[in-house]
Design a protein around this motif. Structure first.
Motif, PDB file in Angstrom:
ATOM      1  N   ALA A 335      -9.784   2.128  19.310  1.00  0.00           N
ATOM      2  CA  ALA A 335      -9.591   0.758  18.822  1.00  0.00           C
ATOM      3  C   ALA A 335      -9.192  -0.190  19.951  1.00  0.00           C
ATOM      4  CB  ALA A 335      -8.523   0.747  17.730  1.00  0.00           C
ATOM      5  N   HIS A 336      -8.411   0.309  20.909  1.00  0.00           N
ATOM      6  CA  HIS A 336      -7.945  -0.540  22.009  1.00  0.00           C
ATOM      7  C   HIS A 336      -8.948  -0.611  23.166  1.00  0.00           C
ATOM      8  CE1 HIS A 336      -3.705  -1.508  20.898  1.00  0.00           C
ATOM      9  NE2 HIS A 336      -3.873  -0.480  20.091  1.00  0.00           N
ATOM     10  N   GLY A 337     -10.107   0.002  23.015  1.00  0.00           N
ATOM     11  CA  GLY A 337     -11.103  -0.099  24.081  1.00  0.00           C
ATOM     12  C   GLY A 337     -11.353   1.211  24.804  1.00  0.00           C
ATOM     13  N   GLY A 338     -10.885   2.322  24.238  1.00  0.00           N
ATOM     14  CA  GLY A 338     -11.114   3.625  24.867  1.00  0.00           C
ATOM     15  C   GLY A 338     -12.517   4.136  24.573  1.00  0.00           C
ATOM     16  N   ASP A 339     -13.162   4.665  25.602  1.00  0.00           N
ATOM     17  CA  ASP A 339     -14.469   5.312  25.430  1.00  0.00           C
ATOM     18  C   ASP A 339     -14.346   6.819  25.607  1.00  0.00           C
ATOM     19  OD1 ASP A 339     -16.063   3.235  24.744  1.00  0.00           O
ATOM     20  OD2 ASP A 339     -17.249   3.195  26.594  1.00  0.00           O
ATOM     21  N   GLY A 340     -13.126   7.297  25.818  1.00  0.00           N
ATOM     22  CA  GLY A 340     -12.928   8.729  25.997  1.00  0.00           C
ATOM     23  C   GLY A 340     -11.572   9.126  25.451  1.00  0.00           C
ATOM     24  N   VAL A 341     -11.532  10.246  24.754  1.00  0.00           N
ATOM     25  CA  VAL A 341     -10.272  10.796  24.244  1.00  0.00           C
ATOM     26  C   VAL A 341     -10.212  12.250  24.692  1.00  0.00           C
ATOM     27  CG1 VAL A 341      -8.883  11.323  22.198  1.00  0.00           C
ATOM     28  CG2 VAL A 341     -10.338   9.280  22.212  1.00  0.00           C
ATOM     29  N   LEU A 342      -9.316  12.545  25.608  1.00  0.00           N
ATOM     30  CA  LEU A 342      -9.221  13.910  26.138  1.00  0.00           C
ATOM     31  C   LEU A 342      -7.783  14.410  26.020  1.00  0.00           C
ATOM     32  CD1 LEU A 342     -11.599  12.348  27.911  1.00  0.00           C
ATOM     33  CD2 LEU A 342     -11.508  14.438  29.261  1.00  0.00           C
ATOM     34  N   PHE A 343      -7.664  15.712  25.948  1.00  0.00           N
ATOM     35  CA  PHE A 343      -6.345  16.305  25.808  1.00  0.00           C
ATOM     36  C   PHE A 343      -5.942  17.046  27.068  1.00  0.00           C
ATOM     37  CE2 PHE A 343      -7.934  16.101  21.444  1.00  0.00           C
ATOM     38  CZ  PHE A 343      -6.894  15.415  20.855  1.00  0.00           C
ATOM     39  N   PHE A 344      -4.634  17.186  27.235  1.00  0.00           N
ATOM     40  CA  PHE A 344      -4.148  18.241  28.096  1.00  0.00           C
ATOM     41  C   PHE A 344      -3.666  19.296  27.129  1.00  0.00           C
ATOM     42  CE2 PHE A 344      -1.166  20.951  30.121  1.00  0.00           C
ATOM     43  CZ  PHE A 344      -1.831  21.278  31.274  1.00  0.00           C
ATOM     44  N   GLN A 345      -4.238  20.421  27.144  1.00  0.00           N
ATOM     45  CA  GLN A 345      -5.408  20.862  27.825  1.00  0.00           C
ATOM     46  C   GLN A 345      -6.295  21.579  26.823  1.00  0.00           C
ATOM     47  OE1 GLN A 345      -4.697  24.021  30.708  1.00  0.00           O
ATOM     48  NE2 GLN A 345      -2.833  24.636  29.701  1.00  0.00           N
ATOM     49  N   TRP A 346      -7.382  22.156  27.282  1.00  0.00           N
ATOM     50  CA  TRP A 346      -8.282  22.827  26.347  1.00  0.00           C
ATOM     51  C   TRP A 346      -7.615  24.048  25.717  1.00  0.00           C
ATOM     52  CZ3 TRP A 346     -11.916  22.993  23.023  1.00  0.00           C
ATOM     53  CH2 TRP A 346     -12.455  24.232  22.640  1.00  0.00           C
ATOM     54  N   ARG A 347      -7.147  24.972  26.571  1.00  0.00           N
ATOM     55  CA  ARG A 347      -6.573  26.209  26.039  1.00  0.00           C
ATOM     56  C   ARG A 347      -5.150  26.350  26.565  1.00  0.00           C
ATOM     57  NH1 ARG A 347      -8.387  31.134  23.927  1.00  0.00           N
ATOM     58  NH2 ARG A 347     -10.598  30.639  24.133  1.00  0.00           N
ATOM     59  N   GLN A 348      -4.262  26.738  25.683  1.00  0.00           N
ATOM     60  CA  GLN A 348      -2.863  26.918  26.053  1.00  0.00           C
ATOM     61  C   GLN A 348      -2.718  27.952  27.162  1.00  0.00           C
ATOM     62  OE1 GLN A 348      -0.707  27.902  22.456  1.00  0.00           O
ATOM     63  NE2 GLN A 348       0.974  26.576  23.042  1.00  0.00           N
ATOM     64  N   ALA A 349      -1.936  27.638  28.179  1.00  0.00           N
ATOM     65  CA  ALA A 349      -1.742  28.578  29.291  1.00  0.00           C
ATOM     66  C   ALA A 349      -0.973  29.808  28.800  1.00  0.00           C
ATOM     67  CB  ALA A 349      -0.963  27.898  30.405  1.00  0.00           C
ATOM     68  N   GLN A 350      -1.225  30.926  29.469  1.00  0.00           N
ATOM     69  CA  GLN A 350      -0.538  32.144  29.028  1.00  0.00           C
ATOM     70  C   GLN A 350       0.839  32.292  29.676  1.00  0.00           C
ATOM     71  OE1 GLN A 350      -2.925  35.683  29.480  1.00  0.00           O
ATOM     72  NE2 GLN A 350      -1.760  36.746  27.897  1.00  0.00           N
ATOM     73  N   GLY A 351       0.996  31.704  30.835  1.00  0.00           N
ATOM     74  CA  GLY A 351       2.287  31.837  31.502  1.00  0.00           C
ATOM     75  C   GLY A 351       2.652  30.586  32.261  1.00  0.00           C
ATOM     76  N   SER A 352       3.819  30.632  32.882  1.00  0.00           N
ATOM     77  CA  SER A 352       4.354  29.539  33.692  1.00  0.00           C
ATOM     78  C   SER A 352       4.856  28.388  32.816  1.00  0.00           C
ATOM     79  CB  SER A 352       3.313  29.066  34.700  1.00  0.00           C
ATOM     80  OG  SER A 352       3.874  29.108  35.985  1.00  0.00           O
ATOM     81  N   SER A 353       5.168  27.278  33.451  1.00  0.00           N
ATOM     82  CA  SER A 353       5.996  26.291  32.744  1.00  0.00           C
ATOM     83  C   SER A 353       5.273  25.556  31.620  1.00  0.00           C
ATOM     84  CB  SER A 353       6.564  25.285  33.738  1.00  0.00           C
ATOM     85  OG  SER A 353       5.544  24.431  34.182  1.00  0.00           O
ATOM     86  N   HIS A 363      -2.428  29.882  21.427  1.00  0.00           N
ATOM     87  CA  HIS A 363      -2.350  31.298  21.800  1.00  0.00           C
ATOM     88  C   HIS A 363      -2.992  32.215  20.753  1.00  0.00           C
ATOM     89  CE1 HIS A 363       1.304  30.258  24.512  1.00  0.00           C
ATOM     90  NE2 HIS A 363       0.198  30.322  25.225  1.00  0.00           N
ATOM     91  N   ASP A 364      -3.031  31.760  19.508  1.00  0.00           N
ATOM     92  CA  ASP A 364      -3.623  32.646  18.482  1.00  0.00           C
ATOM     93  C   ASP A 364      -5.155  32.702  18.576  1.00  0.00           C
ATOM     94  OD1 ASP A 364      -4.515  30.279  17.308  1.00  0.00           O
ATOM     95  OD2 ASP A 364      -3.115  30.358  15.621  1.00  0.00           O
ATOM     96  N   CYS A 365      -5.729  31.833  19.388  1.00  0.00           N
ATOM     97  CA  CYS A 365      -7.189  31.823  19.636  1.00  0.00           C
ATOM     98  C   CYS A 365      -8.003  31.617  18.353  1.00  0.00           C
ATOM     99  CB  CYS A 365      -7.665  33.126  20.314  1.00  0.00           C
ATOM    100  SG  CYS A 365      -6.787  33.550  21.806  1.00  0.00           S
ATOM    101  N   ARG A 366      -7.405  31.046  17.311  1.00  0.00           N
ATOM    102  CA  ARG A 366      -8.090  30.964  16.017  1.00  0.00           C
ATOM    103  C   ARG A 366      -8.667  29.575  15.773  1.00  0.00           C
ATOM    104  NH1 ARG A 366      -6.550  35.067  12.121  1.00  0.00           N
ATOM    105  NH2 ARG A 366      -7.321  33.612  10.547  1.00  0.00           N
ATOM    106  N   GLU A 367      -9.811  29.565  15.108  1.00  0.00           N
ATOM    107  CA  GLU A 367     -10.379  28.264  14.788  1.00  0.00           C
ATOM    108  C   GLU A 367      -9.864  27.700  13.471  1.00  0.00           C
ATOM    109  OE1 GLU A 367     -14.771  28.504  13.705  1.00  0.00           O
ATOM    110  OE2 GLU A 367     -14.507  30.184  15.096  1.00  0.00           O
ATOM    111  N   ASP A 368      -9.075  28.497  12.729  1.00  0.00           N
ATOM    112  CA  ASP A 368      -8.423  27.899  11.560  1.00  0.00           C
ATOM    113  C   ASP A 368      -6.982  27.505  11.887  1.00  0.00           C
ATOM    114  OD1 ASP A 368      -7.296  30.369  11.714  1.00  0.00           O
ATOM    115  OD2 ASP A 368      -7.809  30.993   9.665  1.00  0.00           O
TER     116      ASP A 368
END
Ligand code: GLA
Ligand code: ZN
Length: 672
Positions: A335-353, A363-368
């Motif tokens: 609505a404010h003029g964005g042409d892209g909506v992206l997340f951090f991140q695609w898949r949850q990291a397994q370790g570190s901060s 982490h459950d790797c599930r599509e539901d």
């Protein structure tokens, strides 16, 4: 030119999963199902791309890019300079930053390289050119993600010398610099440029001109580094399109300057939705301000490069988003003029901060999984709207002045309130008042072309350059409407106080002259009363109460207590063909809706013609009008129903608005 599309996706870090082909295969399947069409690839992959000096390993990335492309997912290819491999830090310590305390950091963390180091620049060049030669013409690579969240500063000897050279270029002679910084104060005159040191806790931190120029230099040097990275790629692929991700109210880089050097502005948004101290509408306003700023720095559609589909894990309390809010935040971007909506991140990291930071795939790797389902829903909505909305720009209506030099000078000055002047709050009050009247807002700085705007709002424009004051004067003379607040027109561009009447060069435009300013303790307010029909009978000022004399303006509100009772708190002045308002204090939030109803009347019009229900935000892009329901309850519009947290899109049809899209609620419950 390819047809614009709404981009949807995430940061993708497959270098963390190269030993899990099953995961990489599932990534592709789940991306397709969620209508992902872009990923920012390899932002922190340097150690995998160059495991030892000069040994490049790009094959894994080639395979990933090919697989993504085959699945319809384009790549925003990152240069990995945001974090360097350990071998480099050990062999070339100069790549590591030195703090203001003059101590060099150890290897570790990220976003901490020296922007001046010739070694780092050279290593970055070699890496970026490897990537550009191998992938720069791949049909899947549509954008370059230059580094990541540029920020911070380095005080090493290389940076000190670069700072001195920059100052020499700017001032020419040391006498000119000493004058500009008022260096006679405490006998701090510099005999020569080589005496100059960046500000330090155990050194100079009282010469405001030095601190201001250091901020400007750091911004310049950061952008210079970014240009270096960009040009390394463009040497190989001249047509390469580049972007970089900016941050929420980030102070350290002037994004107007940065935006000139890139093709696409993007930013990373991590609002704390559902704070008990704030309504969703207030959080949306705060985020909306940033969307509008990032739209404005280039004056064209932007991408939201990162946001979180659920809870982050680094906020003091990392609350999740209630069902529907993730979609609402994505639609708000568009609505404010964005042409892209992206997340951090695609898949949850397994370790570190960042292991507990939400991602599109958990982490459950599930599509539901609830987060994935909501992301998939948003992906299909964006796909549906893409053909109409992508690439559509915004009209100029009202502008708020947001200038980095002003902010730096304002917030560094030791003045009436050293525990915070509330600049951001002041900006948001004006912004919210405008938005609650349905007004589209963009941001300008003192270098901007102001033509086309009908209303300009300058909150706390403490550092007012004479050339900008002249532009504002001409703007009002020619029929524009200007709003200026307290603590404006105080200093020049090197932070020297103007002598004579203030707000400098605007006293006749505003019809008022500043006499003094009184600081309020946090708990204090000063009652004001209306002396006109349009504004609330009473309101209260806080933070700073400026005391001014009327010199031609008409008072609309006056102070009603303390020794300055009777002095104007809000005024209006006719000047040339236009009007100039002056607001002497920081009022409570509720005051700004009626204030801007009065100011906007006949000047700028609401993008929504009817009554805007409380909690509903209206934005327009070209012929499209978006209504966003920030409430967890149904709202009625004419004959349409807007579901909780849902967005409706209307299209202008002559004088009418036709309903183009009305989103369904995203309902989810853990109870089957
Ligand atoms: C920043 C960074 C990302 C990631 C997120 C986490 O925005 O750019 O790499 O660390 O924060 O919220
Ligand atoms: Zn340095």
């Amino acid at each position: 030119m390819s047809t614009p599309v709404l981009r949807y996706g995430a940061d993708y870090n497959p270098d963390q999963w190269l030993d899990r082909p099953d995961i990489l295969a599932q990534d592709i399947e789940l991306m397709k199902k969620a209508n992902v069409n872009v990923v920012s690839l390899g932002i922190f992959a340097w150690a995998t791309l160059e495991p030892a000096e000069g040994q490049y390993n790009l094959d894994w990335m080639a395979e990933i890019i090919d697989n993504l492309y085959a699945a319809g997912v384009s790549v925003d290819l990152a240069t990995p300079s945001g974090a360097r491999p350990a071998w480099m830090a050990r062999k070339y310590p100069e790549v590591l930053r030195v703090g203001a305390d003059r101590r060099r950091i150890l290897f570790g963390e990220r976003h901490n390289h020296c922007y001046t180091s010739p070694v780092y620049r050279e290593k970055v060049k070699l890496m970026n050119q490897q990537l550009a030669s191998r992938f720069g013409r791949h049909p899947g690579v549509v954008m370059w993600h230059i580094s990541n969240e540029y920020g911070g500063e380095c005080h090493c000897e290389l940076c000190q010398q670069a700072f001195r050279d920059w100052l020499k270029e700017k001032y020419g002679t040391i006498e000119a610099l000493n004058k500009a910084w008022n260096a006679k104060f405490w006998s701090h005159d510099y005999p020569d440029f080589d005496y100059i040191e960046s500000p330090a806790p155990h050194g100079e931190h009282s010469v405001h001109g030095l601190k201001l120029d250091w901020k400007r230099f750091v911004s310049h040097q950061t952008i210079d580094f970014m240009k270096w990275e960009r040009d390394c790629i463009r040497e190989i692929v001249p047509e390469a399109k580049v972007c970089t991700n900016m941050m929420y109210f980030y102070d350290g880089v002037d994004y107007f300057d940065m935006a000139r050097e890139i093709d696409l502005a993007t930013w990373d948004a991590y609002p704390t939705w559902h704070k008990p101290t704030e309504t969703i509408e207030q959080t949306a306003m705060d985020t909306g301000f940033m969307h509008d700023l990032i739209y404005s720095v280039k004056g064209q559609p932007f991408w939201l490069m990162e946001n979180c589909p659920g809870p982050t894990n680094w906020q003091p309390i990392s609350k999740g988003k209630k069902p529907g809010v993730n979609i609402m935040a994505g639609m708000q971007t568009v609505a404010h003029g964005g042409d892209g909506v992206l997340f951090f991140q695609w898949r949850q990291a397994q370790g570190s901060s960042e292991k507990f930071h939400a991602a599109m795939v958990s982490h459950d790797c599930r599509e539901d999984n609830r987060i994935y389902m909501e992301c998939a829903e948003l992906g299909s909505m964006l796909k549906e709207l893409s053909g109409s909305i992508a690439g559509v720009g915004r009209e100029k209506q009202a502008a708020i002045v947001y200038d980095w030099s002003n902010k730096w000078a304002l917030e560094d000055a030791q003045g009436p309130r050293n525990k915070g002047l509330g600049y951001k709050h002041e900006l948001l009050r004006h912004y919210t008042g405008l938005k609650q009247n349905g007004i589209d807002v963009q941001m300008i700085n003192e270098d901007s072309d102001i033509s086309g705007y009908k209303l300009i709002v300058a909150p706390m424009l403490y550092m007012l350059r004479e050339d900008f004051a002249a532009k504002l004067r001409a703007f009002v003379e020619n029929g524009g409407t200007l709003v200026v607040t307290y603590w404006s027109g105080v200093v020049n561009e090197t932070d020297l106080c103007y002598l004579g009447d203030t707000p400098h060069d605007l006293t006749d435009v505003l019809g008022v002259r500043r006499l003094e300013i009184d600081a309020m303790y946090d708990s204090e307010t000063r009652r004001c009363v209306s002396v006109c029909d349009e504004l609330p009978e009473t309101a209260s000022g806080s933070m700073l109460c400026e005391v001014a004399a009327l010199e031609g303006a008409k008072a609309l509100m006056v102070y009603d207590e303390d020794y300055f009772a009777g002095a104007p708190a809000v005024t209006v002045n006719a000047f040339g063909e236009g009007k100039a308002y002056y607001v002497a204090t920081h009022f409570e939030e509720e005051f700004y809706k009626p204030l801007y109803e009065l100011i906007c009347d006949g000047v700028v019009s609401s993008c929504w013609p009817g009554h805007l229900a409380e909690g509903v935000v209206a934005c327009s892009r070209g012929d499209y009008v978006f209504l966003i329901n920030t409430k967890d309850a149904v709202v009625w519009f004419e004959n349409a129903e807007l579901a909780p947290y849902a967005t409706a899109v209307y299209k202008k049809n002559g004088d009418k608005l036709d309903l183009l899209y009305n989103q369904m609620a995203f309902n989810w419950s853990p109870v089957k």
